[in-house]
Structure formats: C-alpha cells, structure tokens
Design a protein around this motif. Structure first.
Motif, PDB file in Angstrom:
ATOM      1  N   MET A   1    -101.318  35.269  19.936  1.00 29.91           N
ATOM      2  CA  MET A   1     -99.941  34.442  20.243  1.00 29.91           C
ATOM      3  C   MET A   1     -98.839  34.732  20.410  1.00 29.91           C
ATOM      4  SD  MET A   1     -98.939  30.432  18.699  1.00 29.91           S
ATOM      5  CE  MET A   1     -98.176  31.498  17.158  1.00 29.91           C
ATOM      6  N   ILE A   2     -98.695  35.342  19.452  1.00 35.43           N
ATOM      7  CA  ILE A   2     -97.968  36.521  19.780  1.00 35.43           C
ATOM      8  C   ILE A   2     -98.117  37.597  20.939  1.00 35.43           C
ATOM      9  CG2 ILE A   2     -96.493  38.596  18.112  1.00 35.43           C
ATOM     10  CD1 ILE A   2     -96.535  35.612  17.117  1.00 35.43           C
ATOM     11  N   TRP A   3     -98.997  37.635  21.301  1.00 35.30           N
ATOM     12  CA  TRP A   3     -99.231  38.560  22.657  1.00 35.30           C
ATOM     13  C   TRP A   3     -98.558  38.452  23.662  1.00 35.30           C
ATOM     14  CZ3 TRP A   3    -104.411  41.448  20.423  1.00 35.30           C
ATOM     15  CH2 TRP A   3    -103.950  42.658  19.665  1.00 35.30           C
ATOM     16  N   GLY A   4     -99.286  36.948  23.337  1.00 33.13           N
ATOM     17  CA  GLY A   4     -99.236  35.894  25.379  1.00 33.13           C
ATOM     18  C   GLY A   4     -97.762  35.881  25.124  1.00 33.13           C
ATOM     19  N   PHE A   5     -96.911  35.700  24.306  1.00 31.60           N
ATOM     20  CA  PHE A   5     -95.169  34.979  24.107  1.00 31.60           C
ATOM     21  C   PHE A   5     -94.990  36.579  24.517  1.00 31.60           C
ATOM     22  CE2 PHE A   5     -91.595  35.669  22.570  1.00 31.60           C
ATOM     23  CZ  PHE A   5     -90.747  34.079  23.023  1.00 31.60           C
ATOM     24  N   GLY A   6     -95.106  37.718  24.191  1.00 31.93           N
ATOM     25  CA  GLY A   6     -93.753  38.788  24.168  1.00 31.93           C
ATOM     26  C   GLY A   6     -94.551  39.871  25.235  1.00 31.93           C
ATOM     27  N   THR A   7     -96.266  39.947  25.161  1.00 27.78           N
ATOM     28  CA  THR A   7     -96.504  40.676  26.347  1.00 27.78           C
ATOM     29  C   THR A   7     -96.015  40.528  27.989  1.00 27.78           C
ATOM     30  OG1 THR A   7     -98.264  41.266  25.427  1.00 27.78           O
ATOM     31  CG2 THR A   7     -98.257  42.210  27.377  1.00 27.78           C
ATOM     32  N   PRO A   8     -96.033  39.706  28.289  1.00 24.59           N
ATOM     33  CA  PRO A   8     -95.560  39.427  29.356  1.00 24.59           C
ATOM     34  C   PRO A   8     -94.053  39.098  29.305  1.00 24.59           C
ATOM     35  CG  PRO A   8     -96.274  37.127  28.740  1.00 24.59           C
ATOM     36  CD  PRO A   8     -96.753  38.367  27.990  1.00 24.59           C
ATOM     37  N   LEU A   9     -93.281  39.099  28.218  1.00 19.53           N
ATOM     38  CA  LEU A   9     -92.094  39.486  28.106  1.00 19.53           C
ATOM     39  C   LEU A   9     -91.281  41.022  28.237  1.00 19.53           C
ATOM     40  CD1 LEU A   9     -89.265  37.571  27.346  1.00 19.53           C
ATOM     41  CD2 LEU A   9     -89.471  38.183  25.052  1.00 19.53           C
ATOM     42  N   GLY A  10     -92.315  41.253  27.978  1.00 20.85           N
ATOM     43  CA  GLY A  10     -92.312  42.961  28.012  1.00 20.85           C
ATOM     44  C   GLY A  10     -91.999  42.912  28.817  1.00 20.85           C
ATOM     45  N   LEU A  11     -93.181  43.447  29.899  1.00 21.70           N
ATOM     46  CA  LEU A  11     -93.307  43.878  31.149  1.00 21.70           C
ATOM     47  C   LEU A  11     -91.640  42.633  31.879  1.00 21.70           C
ATOM     48  CD1 LEU A  11     -97.450  42.624  32.000  1.00 21.70           C
ATOM     49  CD2 LEU A  11     -96.136  45.171  31.631  1.00 21.70           C
ATOM     50  N   ALA A  12     -91.420  42.054  31.898  1.00 13.98           N
ATOM     51  CA  ALA A  12     -90.662  41.520  32.876  1.00 13.98           C
ATOM     52  C   ALA A  12     -89.174  42.612  32.144  1.00 13.98           C
ATOM     53  CB  ALA A  12     -89.659  39.688  32.176  1.00 13.98           C
ATOM     54  N   PHE A  13     -89.230  42.704  30.791  1.00  8.13           N
ATOM     55  CA  PHE A  13     -88.407  43.391  30.591  1.00  8.13           C
ATOM     56  C   PHE A  13     -87.899  44.786  31.049  1.00  8.13           C
ATOM     57  CE2 PHE A  13     -86.462  40.929  26.427  1.00  8.13           C
ATOM     58  CZ  PHE A  13     -85.660  40.216  27.138  1.00  8.13           C
ATOM     59  N   LEU A  14     -89.087  44.992  31.368  1.00  9.02           N
ATOM     60  CA  LEU A  14     -88.811  46.630  32.953  1.00  9.02           C
ATOM     61  C   LEU A  14     -88.079  46.604  33.822  1.00  9.02           C
ATOM     62  CD1 LEU A  14     -92.612  47.499  32.896  1.00  9.02           C
ATOM     63  CD2 LEU A  14     -90.379  49.021  31.460  1.00  9.02           C
ATOM     64  N   VAL A  15     -87.635  45.018  33.900  1.00  5.79           N
ATOM     65  CA  VAL A  15     -86.278  45.321  34.798  1.00  5.79           C
ATOM     66  C   VAL A  15     -84.875  45.316  34.725  1.00  5.79           C
ATOM     67  CG1 VAL A  15     -85.847  43.734  37.282  1.00  5.79           C
ATOM     68  CG2 VAL A  15     -88.172  44.271  36.453  1.00  5.79           C
ATOM     69  N   PRO A  16     -83.963  45.779  34.386  1.00  6.82           N
ATOM     70  CA  PRO A  16     -82.875  45.472  33.621  1.00  6.82           C
ATOM     71  C   PRO A  16     -82.170  43.732  33.683  1.00  6.82           C
ATOM     72  CG  PRO A  16     -83.213  47.824  34.447  1.00  6.82           C
ATOM     73  CD  PRO A  16     -83.911  46.429  35.440  1.00  6.82           C
ATOM     74  N   PHE A  17     -82.234  43.293  34.831  1.00  5.12           N
ATOM     75  CA  PHE A  17     -81.273  42.148  34.714  1.00  5.12           C
ATOM     76  C   PHE A  17     -82.439  41.266  34.161  1.00  5.12           C
ATOM     77  CE2 PHE A  17     -79.078  45.067  37.843  1.00  5.12           C
ATOM     78  CZ  PHE A  17     -77.784  44.675  37.728  1.00  5.12           C
ATOM     79  N   VAL A  18     -83.758  41.356  34.779  1.00  3.44           N
ATOM     80  CA  VAL A  18     -84.819  40.125  34.484  1.00  3.44           C
ATOM     81  C   VAL A  18     -84.019  39.808  32.875  1.00  3.44           C
ATOM     82  CG1 VAL A  18     -86.867  39.102  34.482  1.00  3.44           C
ATOM     83  CG2 VAL A  18     -85.670  40.651  36.489  1.00  3.44           C
TER      84      VAL A  18
END
Length: 275
Positions: free
Chosen positions: A208-225
């Motif tokens: 569950m933690i991966w399902g929450f954090g992994t897509p968030l980590g990918l999105a965080f690669l884009v600074p304004f996102v």
C-alpha cells in the motif's frame, strides 16, 4: 495488487480533498514554493559549475588524452547531477514539511476532523518549537536511512544491465517508501507514534505504501508538480495513517468508505489506537 491500488486511491482522495477545500490548498502551496526556489537554485548552480567541480576533484585526469578525459569527467558530472536529483527528491518532502510544519499540521488536523465520525482530531499537546524539534530529529534519522539506500543504489548502478534496468525501478520504490514515511509522520506524530513504530506500521503494509509513494515520487521529479501535489499528498497521507491505525472514516467524507470501516472496507479496530 489490492493494497497497491488502495495506496494510489489514498493519494487520489487526498488531492480531491484539497480540491474541495481550496483555502487549505492555497496555504499548503507556500512551503512547497519556498523549498522549490531553494532547490532550483542549488541544482542550477550544480548544473553550471558541476564540470568545474569534477575537474577539481579529479586532478589525476589532467594529463589524459582526448577523448578519455572528457568522457570520464562528463560521466562523473552526469552521475553527480543524477545523485543530486535523487537526493532532492528524497529530501524535498522532509524540508518542505519542516518549513511548513504549522501549515501541514493544520491541514492534517482538518482532514482528521472532516472524516472522523465524531468530528475530532488527535492533538500532540506539544508546543510548536517541540514539534519542530521532533520533526527535524526524525527527518534526519529517516534521511540517514535513505542515504544508505542512495549510496547502495548508486554503487549498483555501475553493474552492467542491472544498473540500467533493475536499479532505477528499485530506486523509485525506495523513494516512494521514504516519501510516504515523511508524509504520514504529520498525522502519526500528533498521535504520539514514535519513529520506530511508524516504520513498523509502514512495513506491515508495504505494498500500500508503494502504491501511494511511488507514483508520487515519479510526479515529484517535475518541480512544479511537486509543489501542486504537496497539500493533497499530506491530506491523503492523513487518510492512510487512519487506515494504518484502524481508525474509522466517515462515509460521506471519504468517497464511499463505510461508517465504522477503513477505506478498503475492513472493520476499524478503534480500540487499538487509543493513546
């Protein structure tokens, strides 16, 4: 797979919550914007002077012939930038949460009150300076763990094939795990849950933690996102923290969660979270 989808559902529900509470969304953007400016300045400086730093750090390559000197130092500069970017992703949440402690504490409390059946939210009872001290201490301890993983993955990146395929994937899962720890800490610290117990809770629902954090980590690669998603990430992490502790979530406030149940429909174990 169910827990993986559930983790992503919490992330989406958090974004929907702040979309319905625009004032909280606006306040939540401020710390992220401040952190973004600081990180962009640091990364831009590294991009501009990274080659000079690499040349200074490798004097033994001064006499190498062309093209080996340029290839070697170019490779090291690229690795340095990649490592800096990874560290920026790993530490962005911790620094933003530390700078925006009052903002996100308030946001998390409002989420708790909104979805709690009795309309209340747990309070730490600690003065702000003490909360900041605890948050900074725990963030440093988490960062130390994350750095160990970063160094290990950096070393494995030199392994042929594995370093170009498996390591990046593992890196994103590791990043997602530590991002989620930092975000859920806002709600869990208010409940008096210590770092060791928080990590144990996260390990018990790792998928569950991966399902929450992994897509968030990918999105965080884009600074304004990263800045735009931060308030919703805190809201979603608060909802997920309630699940981890078995707390109830109101049906009319959490997109279909049954009264007396967590968001995946499991009966809440409210007796286990009294502190």
């Amino acid at each position: 797979m169910h827990d993986l989808r559930l983790g992503f559902a919490y992330l989406a529900r958090g974004q929907r919550w702040v979309a319905r509470h625009r004032k909280q969304f606006g306040f939540g953007l401020v710390p992220g914007l401040i952190t973004l400016v600081l990180y962009l300045a640091a990364l831009t400086s590294l991009a501009l002077w990274g080659t000079d730093f690499t040349a200074w750090a490798t004097p033994f390559a001064d006499d190498w012939s062309t093209p080996w000197q340029g290839l070697f130092r170019g490779f090291l500069t690229a690795v340095l930038l990649a490592l800096a970017l990874l560290l920026a992703v790993l530490t962005f949440t911790a620094v933003t949460l530390l700078l925006g402690q009052p903002f996100y504490e308030n946001l998390s409390e409002k989420v708790d009150r909104d979805v709690s059946p009795d309309g209340t939210a747990p309070e730490s009872g600690l003065p702000l300076w003490r909360e900041l001290l605890v948050s900074a201490r725990d963030s440093l301890r988490v960062l130390a763990r994350a750095l160990v993983w970063a160094v290990l993955l950096f070393a494995l990146g030199f392994v042929p094939f594995v370093g170009q395929t498996v390591v990046p994937v593992v890196g994103f899962f590791v990043t997602g795990y530590f991002l989620t720890e930092e975000l859920t800490a806002v709600a869990l610290q208010r409940r008096g849950v210590e770092l060791r117990e928080r990590l144990s809770l996260l390990r018990s629902r790792r998928t569950m933690i991966w399902g929450f954090g992994t897509p968030l980590g990918l999105a965080f690669l884009v600074p304004f996102v990263a800045v735009l998603l931060m308030p919703g990430a805190v809201a979603g992490a608060t909802l997920m923290a309630r699940d981890l502790l078995g707390e109830e979530i109101r049906e009319d406030r959490a997109d279909g969660a049954g009264h007396g149940k967590t968001l995946d429909g499991r009966p809440a174990d409210t007796g286990s979270v009294s502190r």
